[in-house]
Design a protein around this motif. Sequence first.
Motif, PDB file in Angstrom:
ATOM      1  N   UNK A 196       0.818  -1.211   0.000  1.00 27.52           N
ATOM      2  CA  UNK A 196       0.000   0.000   0.000  1.00 27.52           C
ATOM      3  C   UNK A 196       0.858   1.270   0.000  1.00 27.52           C
ATOM      4  N   UNK A 197       1.884   1.304   0.823  1.00 28.19           N
ATOM      5  CA  UNK A 197       2.722   2.507   0.924  1.00 28.19           C
ATOM      6  C   UNK A 197       3.952   2.441   0.029  1.00 28.19           C
ATOM      7  N   UNK A 198       4.269   1.222  -0.458  1.00 27.95           N
ATOM      8  CA  UNK A 198       5.460   0.984  -1.294  1.00 27.95           C
ATOM      9  C   UNK A 198       6.760   1.295  -0.544  1.00 27.95           C
ATOM     10  N   UNK A 199       6.662   1.313   0.777  1.00 36.94           N
ATOM     11  CA  UNK A 199       7.835   1.548   1.620  1.00 36.94           C
ATOM     12  C   UNK A 199       8.365   0.209   2.122  1.00 36.94           C
ATOM     13  N   UNK A 207       3.461 -15.084   3.827  1.00 33.03           N
ATOM     14  CA  UNK A 207       2.189 -15.000   3.123  1.00 33.03           C
ATOM     15  C   UNK A 207       2.059 -16.186   2.170  1.00 33.03           C
ATOM     16  N   UNK A 208       0.978 -16.969   2.358  1.00 30.81           N
ATOM     17  CA  UNK A 208       0.680 -18.109   1.480  1.00 30.81           C
ATOM     18  C   UNK A 208      -0.483 -17.715   0.579  1.00 30.81           C
ATOM     19  N   UNK A 209      -0.209 -17.535  -0.691  1.00 34.59           N
ATOM     20  CA  UNK A 209      -1.237 -17.122  -1.638  1.00 34.59           C
ATOM     21  C   UNK A 209      -2.068 -18.334  -2.056  1.00 34.59           C
ATOM     22  N   UNK A 280      -4.166  -7.268   0.123  1.00 31.43           N
ATOM     23  CA  UNK A 280      -4.266  -6.905  -1.286  1.00 31.43           C
ATOM     24  C   UNK A 280      -4.921  -7.989  -2.129  1.00 31.43           C
ATOM     25  N   UNK A 281      -4.821  -9.258  -1.634  1.00 26.94           N
ATOM     26  CA  UNK A 281      -5.371 -10.385  -2.390  1.00 26.94           C
ATOM     27  C   UNK A 281      -5.572 -11.551  -1.422  1.00 26.94           C
ATOM     28  N   UNK A 282      -6.379 -12.560  -1.812  1.00 31.70           N
ATOM     29  CA  UNK A 282      -6.605 -13.705  -0.928  1.00 31.70           C
ATOM     30  C   UNK A 282      -5.285 -14.402  -0.578  1.00 31.70           C
ATOM     31  N   UNK A 323       5.019  -7.811  -0.218  1.00 34.06           N
ATOM     32  CA  UNK A 323       4.109  -8.627   0.581  1.00 34.06           C
ATOM     33  C   UNK A 323       2.670  -8.343   0.165  1.00 34.06           C
ATOM     34  N   UNK A 324       1.726  -9.158   0.643  1.00 31.57           N
ATOM     35  CA  UNK A 324       0.307  -8.987   0.311  1.00 31.57           C
ATOM     36  C   UNK A 324      -0.467  -8.284   1.418  1.00 31.57           C
ATOM     37  N   UNK A 325       0.245  -7.867   2.499  1.00 32.00           N
ATOM     38  CA  UNK A 325      -0.456  -7.168   3.575  1.00 32.00           C
ATOM     39  C   UNK A 325       0.470  -6.131   4.213  1.00 32.00           C
TER      40      UNK A 325
END
Length: 325
Positions: A196-199, A207-209, A280-282, A323-325
Amino acid sequence: MAKVKYYYDPEKLAFHKIKTKKGKKIGVVVLFLVAAGLFGFLCFVALLNTPFFETPKDRLQAREIEYMKIQYELLNRKTALIEEALSSVEDRDNNVYRTYFNSTPIPEEQRKAGFGGVNRYKGLEGYNNSQLVTGTTKRLDVLAKELVIQSKSLDEIAKLAKDKEKLLEAIPAIQPVKNEDLKMMASGFGYRTDPFTKVRKFHAGMDFSSRTGTLVYATGDGVVEKADNTASGYGNHIVIRHGYGYQTLYGHLSKYKVRAGQKVKRGDVIGYVGSTGRSEAPHLHYEVHRNGEVVNPLNFYYGNISAKEYILISKLANQENQSLD
């Protein structure tokens, strides 16, 4: 023969023999004998206090003191052997037994600590061999204390051994999502780019997609501590307290299959993959905590994947992606 003494009488103009009174003679003799006896006694005392004259009692005491020194030297040698053996046990205790049972080692300063406060060896001071006796006594006291500490430690290890099966069941040792259900390993543990912040910031889990509704499994035996969405960012999440200092977190779930206070076993289905909260995604965000500190979950996947699969996941997890979160 005693000399005869005379005195001159001027009236009679004649010499007369001096007659000594008998009592006076006896007094002189007695005085001489007393003086001689006193002088002899003083000489005897002086001889007793010189190294050139030893009585049988002195020789016996000297032999006893020498024997005592030999015994103390032997005791110190035996103590050194015991200290060496105890040191070996302490080393195995800290670096083998306690490591095996995930227990904190006993600090060296605690094992070797002396005795503070009042001088407990004051009664041993002031003698010719005080240093030898005091040193040995201190050494034995410290050794006795070390033995007590080690004995208590072994009692603790014995208890841990009895609980080993429970410990092994409690450790989070499998992946929370099966490999066949994974789309990809989205992100690993460490510094990653925030979606979200790209930081670049620290990512405390993995993270397991996977698709929404994919089964999520408890990675070790324990008790569900939380099954709600009260923690900011995690959305619907579950926290399991496994005991022995271990705790796991499963975030961004679509729904739960357990409730707070419920006991679970490793491999039980506890929820389903989703994208709730800051996501950002499941996917499943998974964390492992040990003794209150977050640790890399990658170190715990030995229960259900092969070495080849572990190497592959490790490579993917260590990539510094987003990451996704």
